[in-house]
Scaffold this active site. Structure first.
Site, PDB file in Angstrom:
ATOM      1  N   HIS A  53      -3.154   7.254   6.404  1.00 48.28           N
ATOM      2  CA  HIS A  53      -3.619   6.343   5.547  1.00 48.28           C
ATOM      3  C   HIS A  53      -4.828   5.583   5.928  1.00 48.28           C
ATOM      4  O   HIS A  53      -5.664   5.152   4.961  1.00 48.28           O
ATOM      5  CB  HIS A  53      -2.358   5.171   6.016  1.00 48.28           C
ATOM      6  CG  HIS A  53      -2.504   3.808   5.122  1.00 48.28           C
ATOM      7  ND1 HIS A  53      -2.278   4.083   3.836  1.00 48.28           N
ATOM      8  CD2 HIS A  53      -2.528   2.746   5.400  1.00 48.28           C
ATOM      9  CE1 HIS A  53      -2.191   2.726   3.374  1.00 48.28           C
ATOM     10  NE2 HIS A  53      -2.272   2.016   4.154  1.00 48.28           N
ATOM     11  N   LYS A  85     -10.223   7.089   2.527  1.00 47.71           N
ATOM     12  CA  LYS A  85     -10.569   5.482   2.408  1.00 47.71           C
ATOM     13  C   LYS A  85     -12.013   5.493   2.100  1.00 47.71           C
ATOM     14  O   LYS A  85     -12.515   4.681   1.299  1.00 47.71           O
ATOM     15  CB  LYS A  85      -9.989   4.825   3.362  1.00 47.71           C
ATOM     16  CG  LYS A  85      -8.532   4.612   3.119  1.00 47.71           C
ATOM     17  CD  LYS A  85      -7.820   4.092   2.063  1.00 47.71           C
ATOM     18  CE  LYS A  85      -6.418   3.644   2.281  1.00 47.71           C
ATOM     19  NZ  LYS A  85      -5.355   4.933   2.665  1.00 47.71           N
ATOM     20  N   PHE A 122       1.178   3.350   4.477  1.00 46.80           N
ATOM     21  CA  PHE A 122       1.702   2.321   5.260  1.00 46.80           C
ATOM     22  C   PHE A 122       1.272   1.115   4.453  1.00 46.80           C
ATOM     23  O   PHE A 122       0.229   0.852   4.619  1.00 46.80           O
ATOM     24  CB  PHE A 122       1.450   2.619   6.458  1.00 46.80           C
ATOM     25  CG  PHE A 122       1.495   3.800   7.225  1.00 46.80           C
ATOM     26  CD1 PHE A 122       2.676   4.607   6.819  1.00 46.80           C
ATOM     27  CD2 PHE A 122       0.898   4.163   8.208  1.00 46.80           C
ATOM     28  CE1 PHE A 122       2.912   5.831   7.385  1.00 46.80           C
ATOM     29  CE2 PHE A 122       0.747   5.677   8.929  1.00 46.80           C
ATOM     30  CZ  PHE A 122       2.015   6.436   8.499  1.00 46.80           C
ATOM     31  N   HIS A 130      -9.974   1.498  -0.251  1.00 45.15           N
ATOM     32  CA  HIS A 130      -8.395   1.356  -0.171  1.00 45.15           C
ATOM     33  C   HIS A 130      -8.124   0.866  -1.404  1.00 45.15           C
ATOM     34  O   HIS A 130      -8.286  -0.406  -1.960  1.00 45.15           O
ATOM     35  CB  HIS A 130      -8.164   0.397   0.959  1.00 45.15           C
ATOM     36  CG  HIS A 130      -6.945   0.189   1.426  1.00 45.15           C
ATOM     37  ND1 HIS A 130      -5.710   1.059   0.419  1.00 45.15           N
ATOM     38  CD2 HIS A 130      -5.941  -0.168   2.329  1.00 45.15           C
ATOM     39  CE1 HIS A 130      -4.625   0.604   1.147  1.00 45.15           C
ATOM     40  NE2 HIS A 130      -4.607  -0.130   1.913  1.00 45.15           N
ATOM     41  N   PHE A 185       2.088  -3.336   4.099  1.00 43.09           N
ATOM     42  CA  PHE A 185       2.351  -4.577   4.596  1.00 43.09           C
ATOM     43  C   PHE A 185       3.940  -4.773   4.930  1.00 43.09           C
ATOM     44  O   PHE A 185       4.510  -4.150   4.234  1.00 43.09           O
ATOM     45  CB  PHE A 185       1.824  -5.791   4.173  1.00 43.09           C
ATOM     46  CG  PHE A 185       0.293  -5.997   3.900  1.00 43.09           C
ATOM     47  CD1 PHE A 185      -0.360  -5.584   4.996  1.00 43.09           C
ATOM     48  CD2 PHE A 185      -0.251  -7.308   3.090  1.00 43.09           C
ATOM     49  CE1 PHE A 185      -1.693  -5.871   5.116  1.00 43.09           C
ATOM     50  CE2 PHE A 185      -1.455  -7.587   3.457  1.00 43.09           C
ATOM     51  CZ  PHE A 185      -2.431  -6.823   4.407  1.00 43.09           C
ATOM     52  N   CYS A 233       0.834  -1.189  -0.058  1.00 43.14           N
ATOM     53  CA  CYS A 233      -0.049   0.083  -0.170  1.00 43.14           C
ATOM     54  C   CYS A 233       0.684   1.250   0.006  1.00 43.14           C
ATOM     55  O   CYS A 233       0.311   2.121  -0.098  1.00 43.14           O
ATOM     56  CB  CYS A 233      -0.974  -0.015   1.186  1.00 43.14           C
ATOM     57  SG  CYS A 233      -1.730  -1.639   1.396  1.00 43.14           S
TER      58      CYS A 233
END
Length: 396
Positions: A289, A318, A379, A323, A381, A161
Protein backbone atom coordinates in the site's frame (compact mmCIF):
# COMPACT_ATOMS: atom_id res chain seq x y z
CA UNK A 1 -11.69 -20.74 -3.24
CA UNK A 2 -12.06 -21.67 -6.89
CA UNK A 3 -9.85 -19.32 -8.92
CA UNK A 4 -11.36 -16.71 -11.20
CA UNK A 5 -9.89 -15.87 -14.59
CA UNK A 6 -8.86 -12.29 -15.35
CA UNK A 7 -9.96 -12.25 -18.98
CA UNK A 8 -9.13 -8.58 -19.67
CA UNK A 9 -7.77 -5.66 -17.71
CA UNK A 10 -6.57 -2.09 -18.13
CA UNK A 11 -5.49 0.99 -16.17
CA UNK A 12 -5.19 4.72 -16.74
CA UNK A 13 -3.18 6.98 -14.46
CA UNK A 14 -0.66 9.79 -14.46
CA UNK A 15 1.89 7.56 -16.22
CA UNK A 16 -0.41 7.01 -19.20
CA UNK A 17 -3.35 5.17 -20.69
CA UNK A 18 -3.32 1.38 -20.90
CA UNK A 19 -1.04 -1.52 -19.99
CA UNK A 20 1.87 -0.65 -22.27
CA UNK A 21 2.25 2.85 -20.79
CA UNK A 22 2.24 1.42 -17.29
CA UNK A 23 4.67 -1.39 -18.09
CA UNK A 24 7.08 1.10 -19.66
CA UNK A 25 6.93 3.47 -16.68
CA UNK A 26 7.42 0.63 -14.20
CA UNK A 27 10.33 -0.84 -16.14
CA UNK A 28 12.13 2.50 -16.40
CA UNK A 29 11.18 3.91 -12.97
CA UNK A 30 9.46 6.85 -14.64
CA UNK A 31 7.23 8.80 -12.26
CA UNK A 32 4.15 10.64 -13.47
CA UNK A 33 4.02 13.02 -10.51
CA UNK A 34 4.19 16.75 -11.11
CA UNK A 35 3.92 20.01 -9.18
CA UNK A 36 0.28 20.63 -8.29
CA UNK A 37 -1.56 22.60 -10.96
CA UNK A 38 -5.09 21.54 -10.03
CA UNK A 39 -7.71 24.08 -8.95
CA UNK A 40 -7.84 27.84 -8.62
CA UNK A 41 -5.58 27.92 -5.56
CA UNK A 42 -3.28 24.90 -5.83
CA UNK A 43 -1.79 23.54 -2.63
CA UNK A 44 2.03 23.37 -2.58
CA UNK A 45 2.22 19.65 -3.23
CA UNK A 46 2.77 17.12 -6.02
CA UNK A 47 0.01 15.21 -7.80
CA UNK A 48 -0.57 12.39 -10.25
CA UNK A 49 -2.80 14.13 -12.79
CA UNK A 50 -4.16 12.42 -15.92
CA UNK A 51 -3.58 14.62 -18.95
CA UNK A 52 -6.38 15.50 -21.34
CA UNK A 53 -9.43 14.77 -19.19
CA UNK A 54 -10.81 18.21 -19.90
CA UNK A 55 -11.01 17.29 -23.60
CA UNK A 56 -12.55 13.83 -23.22
CA UNK A 57 -16.09 13.65 -24.60
CA UNK A 58 -18.56 11.02 -23.47
CA UNK A 59 -20.71 9.20 -26.03
CA UNK A 60 -23.65 11.38 -27.05
CA UNK A 61 -26.10 8.95 -25.45
CA UNK A 62 -24.30 9.31 -22.10
CA UNK A 63 -23.69 13.06 -21.96
CA UNK A 64 -26.10 13.40 -19.05
CA UNK A 65 -23.40 11.71 -16.94
CA UNK A 66 -20.67 14.18 -17.86
CA UNK A 67 -18.22 14.99 -15.07
CA UNK A 68 -14.50 14.60 -14.52
CA UNK A 69 -14.80 11.21 -12.81
CA UNK A 70 -16.92 9.68 -15.55
CA UNK A 71 -14.68 11.15 -18.24
CA UNK A 72 -11.74 9.41 -16.62
CA UNK A 73 -13.70 6.16 -16.51
CA UNK A 74 -14.61 6.48 -20.20
CA UNK A 75 -10.99 7.18 -21.15
CA UNK A 76 -9.93 4.07 -19.26
CA UNK A 77 -12.64 1.81 -20.67
CA UNK A 78 -11.47 2.47 -24.23
CA UNK A 79 -7.95 1.12 -23.66
CA UNK A 80 -6.53 -2.37 -24.22
CA UNK A 81 -9.59 -3.69 -26.07
CA UNK A 82 -11.59 -3.69 -22.86
CA UNK A 83 -14.87 -2.58 -24.43
CA UNK A 84 -14.57 -5.37 -26.98
CA UNK A 85 -13.86 -7.96 -24.27
CA UNK A 86 -16.99 -6.93 -22.37
CA UNK A 87 -19.03 -7.00 -25.58
CA UNK A 88 -17.88 -10.58 -26.18
CA UNK A 89 -18.82 -11.56 -22.63
CA UNK A 90 -22.21 -9.91 -23.05
CA UNK A 91 -22.76 -11.94 -26.19
CA UNK A 92 -21.71 -15.12 -24.39
CA UNK A 93 -23.57 -14.74 -21.12
CA UNK A 94 -26.27 -12.14 -21.72
CA UNK A 95 -26.34 -8.60 -20.35
CA UNK A 96 -28.22 -9.57 -17.18
CA UNK A 97 -25.60 -12.18 -16.20
CA UNK A 98 -22.68 -9.75 -16.02
CA UNK A 99 -22.29 -7.99 -12.68
CA UNK A 100 -20.65 -4.62 -12.18
CA UNK A 101 -18.70 -3.88 -9.00
CA UNK A 102 -16.84 -0.57 -8.85
CA UNK A 103 -14.91 1.18 -6.11
CA UNK A 104 -14.61 4.92 -5.57
CA UNK A 105 -14.01 7.14 -2.57
CA UNK A 106 -15.28 10.46 -3.94
CA UNK A 107 -17.22 9.51 -7.10
CA UNK A 108 -18.34 12.72 -8.81
CA UNK A 109 -18.05 15.02 -5.81
CA UNK A 110 -15.82 17.31 -7.89
CA UNK A 111 -18.82 18.09 -10.08
CA UNK A 112 -20.90 18.82 -6.98
CA UNK A 113 -18.18 21.19 -5.76
CA UNK A 114 -18.36 22.96 -9.13
CA UNK A 115 -22.14 23.19 -8.92
CA UNK A 116 -21.92 24.96 -5.57
CA UNK A 117 -19.76 27.67 -7.16
CA UNK A 118 -22.51 28.27 -9.72
CA UNK A 119 -25.50 28.88 -7.42
CA UNK A 120 -28.04 31.37 -8.71
CA UNK A 121 -29.46 34.29 -6.76
CA UNK A 122 -31.91 31.96 -4.99
CA UNK A 123 -29.18 29.55 -3.93
CA UNK A 124 -30.13 26.87 -6.47
CA UNK A 125 -27.94 24.84 -8.80
CA UNK A 126 -27.96 26.09 -12.40
CA UNK A 127 -30.24 24.10 -14.70
CA UNK A 128 -27.41 22.06 -16.25
CA UNK A 129 -26.32 20.89 -12.79
CA UNK A 130 -29.75 19.66 -11.70
CA UNK A 131 -28.74 16.07 -12.31
CA UNK A 132 -29.34 14.28 -9.01
CA UNK A 133 -27.95 10.96 -10.24
CA UNK A 134 -24.61 12.56 -11.10
CA UNK A 135 -24.29 14.04 -7.61
CA UNK A 136 -24.40 10.64 -5.89
CA UNK A 137 -21.75 8.04 -4.94
CA UNK A 138 -23.34 5.57 -7.42
CA UNK A 139 -22.88 7.89 -10.41
CA UNK A 140 -19.81 6.00 -11.65
CA UNK A 141 -21.49 2.60 -11.66
CA UNK A 142 -24.68 3.87 -13.30
CA UNK A 143 -22.64 5.53 -16.05
CA UNK A 144 -20.41 2.49 -16.67
CA UNK A 145 -23.37 0.13 -16.67
CA UNK A 146 -25.02 2.22 -19.37
CA UNK A 147 -22.00 2.51 -21.66
CA UNK A 148 -21.18 -1.19 -21.33
CA UNK A 149 -24.76 -2.26 -22.00
CA UNK A 150 -24.95 -4.64 -19.04
CA UNK A 151 -27.68 -4.88 -16.43
CA UNK A 152 -26.70 -7.55 -13.93
CA UNK A 153 -26.19 -6.85 -10.22
CA UNK A 154 -24.46 -3.50 -9.71
CA UNK A 155 -22.57 -2.35 -6.63
CA UNK A 156 -20.57 0.69 -5.57
CA UNK A 157 -18.00 0.02 -2.88
CA UNK A 158 -16.74 3.05 -1.00
CA UNK A 159 -14.35 1.98 1.75
CA UNK A 160 -11.71 4.65 1.19
CA UNK A 161 -8.42 3.35 -0.17
CA UNK A 162 -9.45 -0.33 -0.19
CA UNK A 163 -12.53 0.33 -2.36
CA UNK A 164 -11.40 -1.04 -5.72
CA UNK A 165 -9.50 -3.93 -4.18
CA UNK A 166 -12.61 -5.19 -2.41
CA UNK A 167 -14.45 -5.29 -5.74
CA UNK A 168 -12.67 -8.57 -6.53
CA UNK A 169 -13.98 -10.14 -3.32
CA UNK A 170 -17.54 -9.03 -4.02
CA UNK A 171 -17.35 -10.30 -7.60
CA UNK A 172 -16.14 -13.71 -6.42
CA UNK A 173 -19.13 -14.02 -4.11
CA UNK A 174 -21.60 -12.98 -6.81
CA UNK A 175 -20.20 -15.55 -9.23
CA UNK A 176 -19.86 -18.32 -6.64
CA UNK A 177 -23.45 -17.84 -5.50
CA UNK A 178 -24.74 -18.05 -9.07
CA UNK A 179 -25.94 -14.45 -9.22
CA UNK A 180 -23.66 -13.71 -12.17
CA UNK A 181 -21.51 -15.58 -14.68
CA UNK A 182 -18.94 -12.82 -15.03
CA UNK A 183 -18.21 -9.43 -13.52
CA UNK A 184 -16.67 -6.16 -14.57
CA UNK A 185 -14.72 -4.84 -11.60
CA UNK A 186 -12.64 -1.73 -11.10
CA UNK A 187 -12.97 1.86 -10.06
CA UNK A 188 -12.16 5.49 -10.68
CA UNK A 189 -11.31 8.49 -8.55
CA UNK A 190 -10.41 11.97 -9.73
CA UNK A 191 -8.71 14.88 -8.07
CA UNK A 192 -10.99 17.42 -6.42
CA UNK A 193 -10.89 20.07 -3.74
CA UNK A 194 -12.37 17.84 -1.06
CA UNK A 195 -9.59 15.31 -1.53
CA UNK A 196 -6.67 17.72 -1.74
CA UNK A 197 -7.71 20.05 1.05
CA UNK A 198 -9.18 17.23 3.15
CA UNK A 199 -5.93 15.27 3.24
CA UNK A 200 -4.01 18.48 3.75
CA UNK A 201 -6.13 19.22 6.83
CA UNK A 202 -4.99 15.86 8.24
CA UNK A 203 -1.37 16.95 7.69
CA UNK A 204 -0.80 13.95 5.43
CA UNK A 205 0.13 15.73 2.17
CA UNK A 206 3.79 16.10 1.21
CA UNK A 207 5.24 19.25 -0.32
CA UNK A 208 7.56 17.09 -2.46
CA UNK A 209 7.04 13.91 -4.52
CA UNK A 210 6.10 11.15 -2.09
CA UNK A 211 8.91 8.86 -0.88
CA UNK A 212 7.38 5.57 0.34
CA UNK A 213 9.27 3.86 3.17
CA UNK A 214 11.96 6.55 3.12
CA UNK A 215 13.56 7.42 6.44
CA UNK A 216 12.69 11.06 5.71
CA UNK A 217 9.25 10.52 4.17
CA UNK A 218 6.95 13.52 4.50
CA UNK A 219 3.53 12.29 3.42
CA UNK A 220 1.45 11.36 0.42
CA UNK A 221 1.10 12.64 -3.14
CA UNK A 222 -2.48 12.43 -4.33
CA UNK A 223 -3.42 11.19 -7.78
CA UNK A 224 -6.29 10.16 -10.02
CA UNK A 225 -6.78 6.93 -11.93
CA UNK A 226 -9.22 4.45 -13.40
CA UNK A 227 -8.90 0.72 -13.93
CA UNK A 228 -11.08 -2.20 -14.91
CA UNK A 229 -10.93 -5.98 -15.13
CA UNK A 230 -13.26 -8.65 -16.51
CA UNK A 231 -13.42 -11.70 -14.24
CA UNK A 232 -15.15 -15.00 -14.91
CA UNK A 233 -14.87 -18.68 -14.10
CA UNK A 234 -11.70 -20.30 -15.36
CA UNK A 235 -12.09 -21.41 -18.97
CA UNK A 236 -10.71 -24.74 -20.19
CA UNK A 237 -7.37 -24.22 -21.89
CA UNK A 238 -7.18 -20.58 -20.87
CA UNK A 239 -3.84 -19.01 -19.99
CA UNK A 240 -5.03 -15.76 -18.40
CA UNK A 241 -3.83 -14.81 -14.94
CA UNK A 242 -6.13 -15.67 -12.08
CA UNK A 243 -7.49 -14.26 -8.84
CA UNK A 244 -6.53 -16.95 -6.32
CA UNK A 245 -7.50 -15.42 -3.01
CA UNK A 246 -8.67 -12.37 -1.10
CA UNK A 247 -8.87 -11.30 2.50
CA UNK A 248 -10.85 -8.51 4.11
CA UNK A 249 -10.71 -7.17 7.64
CA UNK A 250 -11.65 -4.07 9.60
CA UNK A 251 -9.63 -3.34 12.72
CA UNK A 252 -11.71 -0.25 13.67
CA UNK A 253 -8.78 1.13 15.64
CA UNK A 254 -8.97 4.78 14.55
CA UNK A 255 -10.72 6.91 11.93
CA UNK A 256 -7.55 7.63 9.97
CA UNK A 257 -4.68 5.71 11.58
CA UNK A 258 -3.94 1.99 11.20
CA UNK A 259 -3.70 -0.37 14.15
CA UNK A 260 -0.16 0.04 15.54
CA UNK A 261 0.52 -3.69 15.25
CA UNK A 262 -1.23 -4.09 11.91
CA UNK A 263 -3.73 -6.60 13.26
CA UNK A 264 -6.40 -5.98 10.61
CA UNK A 265 -3.86 -5.89 7.79
CA UNK A 266 -2.38 -9.19 8.93
CA UNK A 267 -5.81 -10.79 9.24
CA UNK A 268 -6.58 -9.78 5.65
CA UNK A 269 -3.22 -11.20 4.55
CA UNK A 270 -3.85 -14.50 6.35
CA UNK A 271 -7.29 -14.90 4.80
CA UNK A 272 -6.02 -14.13 1.30
CA UNK A 273 -3.22 -16.70 1.60
CA UNK A 274 -5.61 -19.28 3.07
CA UNK A 275 -8.10 -18.86 0.22
CA UNK A 276 -5.25 -19.19 -2.27
CA UNK A 277 -3.87 -22.25 -0.48
CA UNK A 278 -0.42 -20.66 -0.27
CA UNK A 279 2.19 -19.98 2.38
CA UNK A 280 3.74 -16.52 2.61
CA UNK A 281 7.04 -17.73 1.16
CA UNK A 282 5.28 -18.62 -2.14
CA UNK A 283 4.71 -14.94 -2.95
CA UNK A 284 7.24 -13.57 -5.43
CA UNK A 285 6.11 -9.95 -5.62
CA UNK A 286 4.21 -7.69 -3.21
CA UNK A 287 2.65 -4.42 -4.26
CA UNK A 288 2.55 -2.65 -0.91
CA UNK A 289 0.00 0.00 0.00
CA UNK A 290 3.02 2.21 0.78
CA UNK A 291 1.51 5.69 0.91
CA UNK A 292 4.62 7.41 2.35
CA UNK A 293 2.68 8.49 5.44
CA UNK A 294 4.50 7.91 8.72
CA UNK A 295 2.12 5.41 10.29
CA UNK A 296 0.98 3.43 7.23
CA UNK A 297 4.54 2.71 6.13
CA UNK A 298 5.65 1.93 9.66
CA UNK A 299 2.91 -0.67 10.17
CA UNK A 300 3.02 -2.23 6.70
CA UNK A 301 6.82 -2.31 6.58
CA UNK A 302 6.90 -4.21 9.86
CA UNK A 303 4.23 -6.65 8.63
CA UNK A 304 6.12 -7.50 5.45
CA UNK A 305 9.43 -7.80 7.32
CA UNK A 306 8.07 -10.33 9.80
CA UNK A 307 5.99 -12.44 7.43
CA UNK A 308 8.01 -12.77 4.20
CA UNK A 309 11.49 -14.07 3.38
CA UNK A 310 14.25 -11.67 2.38
CA UNK A 311 14.13 -12.85 -1.25
CA UNK A 312 10.56 -11.55 -1.72
CA UNK A 313 10.51 -8.45 -3.94
CA UNK A 314 8.22 -5.79 -2.48
CA UNK A 315 7.64 -2.20 -3.56
CA UNK A 316 5.21 0.69 -3.47
CA UNK A 317 4.07 2.19 -6.76
CA UNK A 318 2.54 5.32 -5.20
CA UNK A 319 5.59 7.29 -6.37
CA UNK A 320 4.62 6.56 -9.99
CA UNK A 321 1.01 7.78 -10.05
CA UNK A 322 0.33 9.08 -6.56
CA UNK A 323 -2.19 7.74 -4.10
CA UNK A 324 -5.28 7.33 -6.25
CA UNK A 325 -7.53 6.61 -3.25
CA UNK A 326 -10.58 4.59 -4.30
CA UNK A 327 -8.84 3.61 -7.55
CA UNK A 328 -5.62 2.47 -5.89
CA UNK A 329 -6.75 -1.14 -5.46
CA UNK A 330 -7.53 -1.75 -9.12
CA UNK A 331 -4.48 0.10 -10.47
CA UNK A 332 -2.18 -1.85 -8.18
CA UNK A 333 -3.95 -5.10 -9.07
CA UNK A 334 -3.04 -4.24 -12.68
CA UNK A 335 0.59 -3.78 -11.59
CA UNK A 336 0.50 -7.28 -10.08
CA UNK A 337 -1.02 -8.76 -13.24
CA UNK A 338 1.68 -7.08 -15.34
CA UNK A 339 4.31 -8.50 -12.99
CA UNK A 340 2.96 -12.01 -13.48
CA UNK A 341 2.55 -11.77 -17.23
CA UNK A 342 5.81 -9.96 -18.01
CA UNK A 343 8.13 -10.96 -15.19
CA UNK A 344 8.55 -7.31 -14.24
CA UNK A 345 8.78 -6.33 -10.59
CA UNK A 346 8.81 -2.53 -10.18
CA UNK A 347 10.93 -0.61 -7.74
CA UNK A 348 9.97 2.23 -5.39
CA UNK A 349 10.63 5.55 -7.12
CA UNK A 350 11.60 8.82 -5.39
CA UNK A 351 12.72 6.95 -2.25
CA UNK A 352 16.36 7.63 -1.40
CA UNK A 353 17.16 5.84 1.84
CA UNK A 354 14.93 3.19 3.38
CA UNK A 355 13.94 3.60 6.98
CA UNK A 356 16.26 1.31 8.94
CA UNK A 357 13.25 -0.29 10.59
CA UNK A 358 12.17 -1.98 7.35
CA UNK A 359 13.35 -5.30 5.97
CA UNK A 360 15.25 -6.27 2.81
CA UNK A 361 12.04 -7.13 0.99
CA UNK A 362 11.41 -3.50 -0.02
CA UNK A 363 13.32 -2.75 -3.22
CA UNK A 364 14.09 0.61 -4.78
CA UNK A 365 15.10 -0.72 -8.20
CA UNK A 366 12.99 -2.78 -10.64
CA UNK A 367 13.89 -6.39 -11.33
CA UNK A 368 12.94 -9.10 -13.77
CA UNK A 369 12.26 -12.77 -13.13
CA UNK A 370 9.45 -15.26 -12.93
CA UNK A 371 6.50 -14.09 -10.87
CA UNK A 372 4.21 -17.01 -10.10
CA UNK A 373 2.24 -15.34 -7.34
CA UNK A 374 1.73 -11.67 -6.53
CA UNK A 375 0.11 -10.01 -3.53
CA UNK A 376 -1.53 -6.59 -3.51
CA UNK A 377 -2.22 -4.74 -0.25
CA UNK A 378 -4.87 -2.02 0.04
CA UNK A 379 -5.48 -0.40 3.42
CA UNK A 380 -8.13 2.26 3.95
CA UNK A 381 -9.20 4.70 6.64
CA UNK A 382 -10.82 3.14 9.67
CA UNK A 383 -8.64 0.05 9.32
CA UNK A 384 -10.56 -1.21 6.29
CA UNK A 385 -8.06 -3.67 4.83
CA UNK A 386 -7.98 -5.88 1.75
CA UNK A 387 -5.31 -8.23 0.40
CA UNK A 388 -5.47 -9.90 -3.03
CA UNK A 389 -3.46 -12.83 -4.37
CA UNK A 390 -3.04 -13.27 -8.12
CA UNK A 391 -1.26 -16.08 -9.90
CA UNK A 392 -0.38 -17.65 -13.23
CA UNK A 393 -2.95 -19.86 -14.88
CA UNK A 394 -2.74 -23.43 -13.61
CA UNK A 395 -2.99 -26.15 -16.26
CA UNK A 396 -6.19 -28.17 -15.88
Amino acid sequence: MSPLQISAYTATSAVGVGKEAHADALAHSRSGLRANDFGDAPLPTWIGRVDGLEDVRLPESAMAWDCRNNRLAWLGLQADGFLEAVAAARQKYGASRIALVLGTSTASIGETELAYTQLDADGNFPSDQRRPAVHTPHSLAMFVQQVLGIDGPSETISTACSSSAKVFASAERLIRLGLADAAVVGGADTLCGSVLFGFNSLELVSTEPCRPFDAARKGISLGEAAGFALVERVQAGGNASQLLGYGEASDAHHMSTPHPEGLGAERALDDALARAGLAADAIDYINMHGTASQKNDEVEGALVARRFPARTHASSTKGFMGHTLGAAGIVEAVVCLLAIERGLMPGTVNTRALDEGFGPQIRLEPATGEVRYALSNSFGFGGNNCALVFGKAVAA
